[in-house]
Design a protein around this motif. Structure first.
Motif, PDB file in Angstrom:
ATOM      1  N   UNK A 136       0.856  -1.190   0.000  1.00  0.00           N
ATOM      2  CA  UNK A 136       0.000   0.000   0.000  1.00  0.00           C
ATOM      3  C   UNK A 136       0.886   1.231   0.000  1.00  0.00           C
ATOM      4  N   UNK A 137       0.532   2.219  -0.801  1.00  0.00           N
ATOM      5  CA  UNK A 137       1.305   3.465  -0.876  1.00  0.00           C
ATOM      6  C   UNK A 137       0.360   4.641  -0.698  1.00  0.00           C
ATOM      7  N   UNK A 138       0.361   5.212   0.495  1.00  0.00           N
ATOM      8  CA  UNK A 138      -0.464   6.398   0.757  1.00  0.00           C
ATOM      9  C   UNK A 138       0.392   7.634   0.539  1.00  0.00           C
ATOM     10  N   UNK A 139       0.091   8.354  -0.527  1.00  0.00           N
ATOM     11  CA  UNK A 139       0.894   9.529  -0.892  1.00  0.00           C
ATOM     12  C   UNK A 139       0.214  10.791  -0.370  1.00  0.00           C
ATOM     13  N   UNK A 140       0.984  11.636   0.310  1.00  0.00           N
ATOM     14  CA  UNK A 140       0.409  12.872   0.840  1.00  0.00           C
ATOM     15  C   UNK A 140       1.512  13.908   0.999  1.00  0.00           C
ATOM     16  N   UNK A 141       1.222  15.142   0.658  1.00  0.00           N
ATOM     17  CA  UNK A 141       2.212  16.206   0.860  1.00  0.00           C
ATOM     18  C   UNK A 141       1.935  16.935   2.168  1.00  0.00           C
ATOM     19  N   UNK A 142       2.988  17.438   2.781  1.00  0.00           N
ATOM     20  CA  UNK A 142       2.892  18.189   4.029  1.00  0.00           C
ATOM     21  C   UNK A 142       3.993  19.240   4.041  1.00  0.00           C
ATOM     22  N   UNK A 143       3.873  20.191   4.990  1.00  0.00           N
ATOM     23  CA  UNK A 143       4.944  21.159   5.215  1.00  0.00           C
ATOM     24  C   UNK A 143       5.148  21.298   6.716  1.00  0.00           C
ATOM     25  N   UNK A 144       6.347  21.694   7.107  1.00  0.00           N
ATOM     26  CA  UNK A 144       6.743  21.695   8.513  1.00  0.00           C
ATOM     27  C   UNK A 144       7.209  23.083   8.941  1.00  0.00           C
ATOM     28  N   UNK A 181      -3.978   8.579  -3.215  1.00  0.00           N
ATOM     29  CA  UNK A 181      -3.586   9.975  -3.044  1.00  0.00           C
ATOM     30  C   UNK A 181      -4.376  10.546  -1.870  1.00  0.00           C
ATOM     31  N   UNK A 182      -3.724  10.609  -0.712  1.00  0.00           N
ATOM     32  CA  UNK A 182      -4.376  11.133   0.498  1.00  0.00           C
ATOM     33  C   UNK A 182      -4.029  12.599   0.728  1.00  0.00           C
ATOM     34  N   UNK A 183      -3.516  13.262  -0.295  1.00  0.00           N
ATOM     35  CA  UNK A 183      -3.185  14.684  -0.182  1.00  0.00           C
ATOM     36  C   UNK A 183      -4.463  15.509  -0.080  1.00  0.00           C
ATOM     37  N   UNK A 184      -4.377  16.640   0.594  1.00  0.00           N
ATOM     38  CA  UNK A 184      -5.535  17.529   0.654  1.00  0.00           C
ATOM     39  C   UNK A 184      -5.888  18.072  -0.722  1.00  0.00           C
ATOM     40  N   UNK A 185      -4.891  18.518  -1.464  1.00  0.00           N
ATOM     41  CA  UNK A 185      -5.186  19.245  -2.698  1.00  0.00           C
ATOM     42  C   UNK A 185      -4.249  18.908  -3.857  1.00  0.00           C
ATOM     43  N   UNK A 186      -3.179  18.168  -3.610  1.00  0.00           N
ATOM     44  CA  UNK A 186      -2.177  17.970  -4.658  1.00  0.00           C
ATOM     45  C   UNK A 186      -2.583  16.862  -5.618  1.00  0.00           C
ATOM     46  N   UNK A 210      -6.722  13.815  -5.558  1.00  0.00           N
ATOM     47  CA  UNK A 210      -6.983  13.513  -4.153  1.00  0.00           C
ATOM     48  C   UNK A 210      -8.131  12.514  -3.982  1.00  0.00           C
ATOM     49  N   UNK A 211      -7.876  11.503  -3.145  1.00  0.00           N
ATOM     50  CA  UNK A 211      -8.825  10.446  -2.747  1.00  0.00           C
ATOM     51  C   UNK A 211      -8.963   9.316  -3.757  1.00  0.00           C
ATOM     52  N   UNK A 212      -8.388   9.467  -4.951  1.00  0.00           N
ATOM     53  CA  UNK A 212      -8.448   8.356  -5.901  1.00  0.00           C
ATOM     54  C   UNK A 212      -7.489   7.238  -5.479  1.00  0.00           C
ATOM     55  N   UNK A 213      -7.820   6.014  -5.869  1.00  0.00           N
ATOM     56  CA  UNK A 213      -6.923   4.876  -5.682  1.00  0.00           C
ATOM     57  C   UNK A 213      -6.701   4.185  -7.015  1.00  0.00           C
ATOM     58  N   UNK A 214      -5.469   3.765  -7.217  1.00  0.00           N
ATOM     59  CA  UNK A 214      -5.127   2.953  -8.385  1.00  0.00           C
ATOM     60  C   UNK A 214      -4.383   1.717  -7.902  1.00  0.00           C
ATOM     61  N   UNK A 215      -4.782   0.589  -8.440  1.00  0.00           N
ATOM     62  CA  UNK A 215      -4.183  -0.695  -8.109  1.00  0.00           C
ATOM     63  C   UNK A 215      -3.351  -1.064  -9.332  1.00  0.00           C
TER      64      UNK A 215
END
Ligand code: C2O
Ligand code: CU
Length: 509
Positions: A213-221, A278-283, A322-327
């Motif tokens: 499983x690969x949950x991709x998400x961008x963040x900033x710190x 793609x668990x990113x908010x907007x990317x 965002x929120x789509x899944x591809x297998x």
């Protein structure tokens, strides 16, 4: 009209809102890819699996040497994965030890309405005054209070029951509180839920260690190691909404996969099944896999949001909203041992171009396969089956005296009825967008019928629950409203758009 809203959208830049981290960032492809732990049930008796999840604050090392406070499911980001079998019901008891009310939604689940996580069905933290203090001030900015006492069902802990009588698929659970979903997901409230069945198990697809499983998400710190978010004020209990420059969506400059920055995975020279979310908010991403000698590997899509395709579809470039899944199956058997395959995002620039890498570590024997027929149970609704065609515009507009995002000209209101569909009805929906909007329907899967009046694109194949509307595009989908009756939602899954009004009620009667 559309041109006014396009002008408004241009003033709220889509890419200009990328946050810059204020801590040193690690080089790409150094941190090993973590795999989320699988949650053990507290009981398996009575034909159902029972789980308990405590939502709590936890400090996690996301960037090497940097301690980041998060809101988590069970102390982890991503939250623990739940593994289920088709048709075997699951109950998850969520307890809220966070400083804010929450809501849990199983994205892609065919779930009775009372467990679907309607945005005002809150799980309150211990000691939270009472429901009257739950106001919704996110979307409209200060002063806007949207409070529907009939809708607010509050509890200190909540049992969510999922029948999972549905096609095997990668689902995910995440926060869904009205007006506050985006900051809650950003701070860590997201996890995976995988549904399997015997038919899928018997296909011979890569499995076990070779299914990732690969949950991709961008963040900033921030300089303190906190997750940066434009509107989160840690001193206030009532969190203010996103500021207008971030109306278009919040983007970070760090790409995480399973919660690790630009990770690397030591792979066998064999086929892998990548279950990408793609668990990113907007990317948005357009993924490609590139070898050290510049070859682009095939990404063989075997499944969509709602499970297996009828037959594999080969891509070189995989767009994922965002929120789509591809297998996807990727085959490293032709890649030189010791070399790397980089997964990059063609839409990124600079550091956000890299996503992760695989280092091909060893030759192995591989008896996995990709059958030519993957499934035979996809719905075959045709346009002529539809009893109704509905039109929805997804556009920027004015709400509560500020800017927001509207469906059919209206911002979300839990007290308003938007769509009433008859149980069992097949409907065609025509969705039209000003800027990019990934549109998600709760409860049902749908098929994409057309884009811009033309046949769907290769990545639109299969049964979906989220479809990416590209700027200016009109997309037709077809679905059947079945499973359960009750009040559900449809919305844009750009999480900031969702919080700023782009959501509507879908009632199945
Ligand atoms: Cu992924 Cu309504 O949500
Ligand atoms: Cu949107």
């Amino acid at each position: 009209g559309l041109s006014a809203s396009a002008a408004l959208a241009r003033r709220t830049p889509f890419t200009g809102a990328e946050l810059r981290s204020a801590v040193p960032l690690p080089p790409a492809f150094q941190v090993p890819l973590p795999l989320p732990s699988v949650l053990a049930p507290v009981s398996r008796s009575g034909g159902a699996d029972r789980y308990e999840i405590t939502q709590r604050e936890a400090t996690v090392e996301i960037l090497p040497g940097v301690r980041t406070p998060l809101w988590t499911y069970e102390g982890a980001f991503p939250g623990p994965t739940i593994e289920s079998r088709r048709g075997r019901p699951v109950t998850v008891t969520h307890r809220n030890d966070l400083p804010v009310p929450t809501v849990v939604h199983l994205h892609g689940g065919r779930t009775p309405a009372e467990s679907d996580g309607y945005p005002t069905d809150l799980v309150l933290p211990e000691g939270w005054p009472d429901a009257a203090h739950v106001t919704h001030t996110g979307a409209g900015g200060p002063g806007h209070v949207m409070h529907d006492p009939r809708a607010v069902l509050t509890k200190l802990s909540r049992d969510y029951t999922f029948p999972l009588d549905q096609r095997p698929a990668l689902l995910w659970y995440h926060d869904h509180r009205m007006d506050f979903t985006a900051p809650a997901i950003w701070r860590g409230l997201a996890g995976l839920h995988i549904v399997r069945d015997d038919a899928e198990d018997s296909l011979g697809l890569p499995a076990g260690r070779r299914e990732l499983p690969l949950m991709i998400a961008d963040r900033a710190f921030t300089a303190d190691g906190d997750l940066d978010y434009p509107a989160l004020d840690p001193t206030s209990r009532e969190r203010p909404g996103v500021r207008e420059p971030y109306l278009a969506g919040v983007l970070g400059d760090v790409i995480l996969v399973n919660g690790a920055p630009w990770p690397v995975y030591e792979a066998d020279a064999a086929r892998y099944r990548l279950r990408i979310l793609n668990a990113s908010n907007a990317r948005h991403y357009e993924l490609e896999a590139i070898t050290d000698d510049g070859r682009r590997l095939d990404l063989v899509q075997i499944g969509a949001d709602q499970g297996l395709l009828a037959a594999p579809v080969t891509h070189r470039l995989l767009p994922i909203a965002p929120a789509e899944r591809y297998d996807v199956i990727i085959d490293f058997s032709g890649v030189r041992v010791g070399s790397r395959v980089r997964v990059v995002n063609r839409l990124g620039s600079g550091r956000t171009r890299d996503v992760m890498a695989f280092r091909v570590a060893r030759e192995v024997t591989d008896d996995s396969r990709i059958p030519r027929v993957l499934s035979t149970d996809l719905p075959t609704w045709r346009r002529s089956d539809a009893v109704r065609v509905r039109d929805f515009s997804f556009r920027a507009g004015r709400m509560h005296g500020g800017h927001g995002w509207l469906i059919g000209g209206l911002p979300f209101d839990p007290a308003r009825s938007d769509v009433t569909a008859g149980f069992g009805d097949v409907e065609v929906w025509r969705l039209i967008a000003d800027v990019h909007h990934p549109v998600h329907l709760h409860l049902v899967g749908f098929r994409v019928l057309s884009r811009r009046g033309r046949p769907p694109l290769p990545h639109d194949a299969g049964l979906k629950d989220t479809v990416s509307l590209r700027p200016g595009e009109s997309v037709e989908i077809i679905t059947r409203f079945d499973g359960y009756r009750g009040r559900y939602l449809f919305h844009c899954h750009n999480a900031e758009h969702e919080d700023m009004g782009m959501m509507a009620n879908l009632e199945i009667i």
